[in-house]
Structure formats: C-alpha cells, structure tokens
Design an enzyme around this catalytic site. Structure first.
Site, PDB file in Angstrom:
ATOM      1  N   GLY A 110      -0.562  -2.240   6.296  1.00  0.00           N
ATOM      2  CA  GLY A 110      -0.461  -3.462   7.080  1.00  0.00           C
ATOM      3  C   GLY A 110      -1.706  -4.313   6.936  1.00  0.00           C
ATOM      4  O   GLY A 110      -2.498  -4.135   6.005  1.00  0.00           O
ATOM      5  N   THR A 111      -1.878  -5.222   7.855  1.00  0.00           N
ATOM      6  CA  THR A 111      -3.002  -6.156   7.830  1.00  0.00           C
ATOM      7  C   THR A 111      -4.295  -5.391   8.128  1.00  0.00           C
ATOM      8  O   THR A 111      -4.617  -5.108   9.275  1.00  0.00           O
ATOM      9  CB  THR A 111      -2.790  -7.263   8.872  1.00  0.00           C
ATOM     10  OG1 THR A 111      -2.450  -6.664  10.130  1.00  0.00           O
ATOM     11  CG2 THR A 111      -1.629  -8.169   8.466  1.00  0.00           C
ATOM     12  N   GLY A 112      -5.003  -5.049   7.057  1.00  0.00           N
ATOM     13  CA  GLY A 112      -6.090  -4.088   7.138  1.00  0.00           C
ATOM     14  C   GLY A 112      -7.135  -4.363   8.195  1.00  0.00           C
ATOM     15  O   GLY A 112      -7.617  -3.444   8.870  1.00  0.00           O
TER      16      GLY A 112
ATOM     17  N   GLY B  92     -10.450  -2.933   2.927  1.00  0.00           N
ATOM     18  CA  GLY B  92      -9.509  -2.866   4.037  1.00  0.00           C
ATOM     19  C   GLY B  92      -9.564  -1.523   4.757  1.00  0.00           C
ATOM     20  O   GLY B  92     -10.536  -0.768   4.651  1.00  0.00           O
TER      21      GLY B  92
ATOM     22  N   THR C 289       0.840  -1.199   0.000  1.00  0.00           N
ATOM     23  CA  THR C 289       0.000   0.000   0.000  1.00  0.00           C
ATOM     24  C   THR C 289       0.876   1.251   0.000  1.00  0.00           C
ATOM     25  O   THR C 289       1.978   1.226   0.531  1.00  0.00           O
ATOM     26  CB  THR C 289      -0.886  -0.053   1.263  1.00  0.00           C
ATOM     27  OG1 THR C 289      -1.854  -1.064   1.054  1.00  0.00           O
ATOM     28  CG2 THR C 289      -1.563   1.260   1.561  1.00  0.00           C
TER      29      THR C 289
HETATM   30  N1  ASP Z   1      -3.774  -2.234   4.504  1.00  0.00           N
HETATM   31  C1  ASP Z   1      -4.019  -2.772   3.180  1.00  0.00           C
HETATM   32  C2  ASP Z   1      -5.306  -3.568   3.186  1.00  0.00           C
HETATM   33  O1  ASP Z   1      -5.539  -4.290   4.144  1.00  0.00           O
HETATM   34  C3  ASP Z   1      -2.932  -3.664   2.692  1.00  0.00           C
HETATM   35  C4  ASP Z   1      -1.563  -3.068   2.694  1.00  0.00           C
HETATM   36  O2  ASP Z   1      -1.254  -2.225   3.539  1.00  0.00           O
HETATM   37  O3  ASP Z   1      -0.783  -3.440   1.808  1.00  0.00           O
HETATM   38  O4  ASP Z   1      -6.033  -3.524   2.232  1.00  0.00           O
END
Ligand code: ASP
Length: 321
Positions: free
Chosen positions: A240-242, A218, A188
């Site tokens: 991060g882990t959305g 996300g 992202t």
């Molecule tokens: N935060 C983003 C999502 O969960 C993914 C990322 O940060 O690459 O969609």
C-alpha cells in the site's frame, strides 16, 4: 505435517475484467507452489517465504524484481525485507539496483546476523560478495513500466504513483482512501508462512512507487511496517501507500493488538487496515497469519492479488473480497 502459506501481489483499484486476471492467478499459484514445495519437504517458514517471493520477483506482472516500477530518474531502486518469527531475526535491503532477487539479499543478511538493514551500493556489494546473481539495472525494466512512467511524468511531473496506476474513469470513480496524488494500485509482493515446527516468517519485496524520488524508501524493508513476524503472535506482509504504512507501524501494530490487547488476528488486522490506516489517509492491505494457522487478508481498496495454501488442501487464489 501441517503448514500454511499465503502470498500477495499488491492491492488497489483492480476492477473485474480490467486485467488479464488469468495471468495474475497463474503467477500467484506459481509462487504458492514454490513456497509449498519447501514446506512439504520440511523446510523452514523463512525458506518458504523467500522461495515464494523469488517467484513473484521473477514474474514481470508484479512490482518487484523483473517488472519493478521506475524512479523519476528512470532507474530501478528495489527494497525487500525478511523476518523470522523464531528469535525475531530480520534482514532487509533498501535501494538496491543490481541484485537480481532482492529478497535473497535480505535473507542472506538475516542469515549473517551482523546488521538488519543495508542500503544501496553497500547492499549490492554485499549481495555480490555472498555469491548472489547480479544484473544490469535495465534487467528490471519492462515496456509496461516505461510506458507507465512516461504517462505519469507527462500528466504530472512530480506526482508519484503506486503500481498498476492506470488513470481511467473507472479508477477515478472507485471508492478509495488514497491521497490525491497517489494513483491507486500497488504491486508489491509478499509471503507469510507457518512451518511444521510452528515457526512463522514473513517476506516483502517491491520496486516502490512509480516516479518516486531517487533514494526514497518505503515500508517494505522496514521491520514492523511492511514486514513483521513473531512466533508469539503472527506474521504480516503489507502492500500500500508506504509512507502511511510506516507511520502506522502496520505489521507491529497487528502483533501488538494480539500480544497486549488479546485481540484475534482477524480483529487486529481489520482494525489496522480499516481504521488506523484510513485515518492517516493510507490505502492498501495485508496478508497476516497467526500462530494457530488462521489467516486474515483484509484490504481497504477494491482488490488485492492474494493466494493461500494449507497442508493437505488445494491452493486458492483471489483478487476480490
Ligand atoms: N508499499 C510499497 C511502497 O510504498 C508500494 C506497494 O505496496 O506497492 O514502496
């Protein structure tokens, strides 16, 4: 004229020598140059973060715009959000498939001021109606993303993976807080800026997670999670882990610790990234910029592509702590 700008291109298990690092540094520098040109000319923080994120969306290395990851259906659904710390105005789009630069659609919604978050076909129609460039969905596809999806589906058909998710031995050994079915890199993109008038802004844009369920949204377009700006405190863009970033209200929590708890930017960002998020199983990082121009860019994974520039100083880029 005093200004500050920072950008990121995702975080995760980025190990020294694993990537063509020079290309990532160059991509970050281009994004900084695009945003800094706006600020140097007296433009607003909002215009600057949009300019930087457009540059990152157009760069195929990062998981946003051209080069975004694919859903389990082999299509692209993109999310983006922009927030102006002056007046707390925001615009965001989720699940768009055709607007070439989703951050421009988010910015157009912010400027229009009728609604904050517009989804899928309606958002693409809005973007076309206000004259933004549209592209066929396959414009966003790169050979690397297709290979990434095929490898993931062959290994585990229902697993979702964050960007840069190469499943090699070094990644398995790396110290991560990621959930077991999440591979461990996020591509992202985002930017935060403080302009010469003292206004803060943030923008974030993503393709989401590789092999994600169609329709999944996300943290990126959600005000208070993946994007937040408030002139009273700070501007934040997350990666991060959305799902964890949504549940932890990452952007707003950093703001609230400063506004209500009297925390410094550095301690607020550190507490959220290194305590609140890992407690939920979340991994990633943020770029955060305070109203006094101080920057905090913590991440709880091995690396985060990030860069910064201050008026009168040369830009810097980094991947590791
Ligand atoms: N935060 C983003 C999502 O969960 C993914 C990322 O940060 O690459 O969609």
């Amino acid at each position: 004229m005093r200004y500050v700008l920072a950008v990121h291109g995702g975080a995760g298990t980025i190990l020294p020598g694993q990537q063509d690092e020079a290309r990532y540094h160059a991509g970050l520098r281009e994004a900084l140059a695009a945003g800094e040109a706006v600020l140097r000319a007296g433009g607003s923080a909002v215009q600057a973060v949009v300019a930087s994120v457009v540059a990152l969306e157009d760069c195929p290395l990062f998981n946003a715009g051209h080069g975004a990851v694919l859903t389990s259906a082999g299509t692209h659904e993109l999310d983006a959000g922009v927030m102006d710390g002056l007046g707390l105005c925001a615009g965001a789009v989720a699940g768009v498939r055709h607007v070439r630069n989703p951050v421009r659609a988010a910015h157009a919604l912010l400027a229009e001021g009728r609604c904050v978050l517009l989804g899928a076909e309606a958002a693409d129609r809005f973007a076309a109606a206000v004259g933004l460039a549209t592209v066929p969905n396959h414009y966003f596809t790169t050979p690397h993303r297709l290979a990434q999806l095929r490898a993931l589906q062959a290994a585990a058909p229902t697993a979702t993976a964050l960007d840069h998710a190469d499943d090699d031995e070094r990644m398995r050994r790396a110290p991560l807080h990621a959930a077991s079915d999440d591979s461990a890199r996020f591509g992202t993109v985002g930017a935060v800026a403080l302009d010469a008038h003292g206004n803060l802004a943030a923008a974030t844009s993503t393709g989401g997670m590789s092999n994600k369920r169609p329709g999944r949204i996300g943290d990126t377009p959600l005000v208070g999670a993946g994007v937040y700006a408030n002139n009273a405190t700070c501007a934040v863009s997350a990666t991060g882990t959305g799902e964890h970033f949504i549940r932890a209200c990452v952007g707003h929590d950093i703001h609230a610790r400063i506004a209500h708890g009297g925390a410094s930017l550095a301690s607020a960002a550190h507490a959220v990234v290194h305590q609140s998020l890992p407690a939920l199983g979340g991994s990633g990082g943020v770029i955060a910029l305070a109203r006094d121009g101080s920057l905090a860019m913590p991440f709880n994974v091995c690396g985060m592509y990030h860069g910064w520039v201050r008026s009168g100083e040369p830009p810097g880029t980094a991947i590791f702590p």
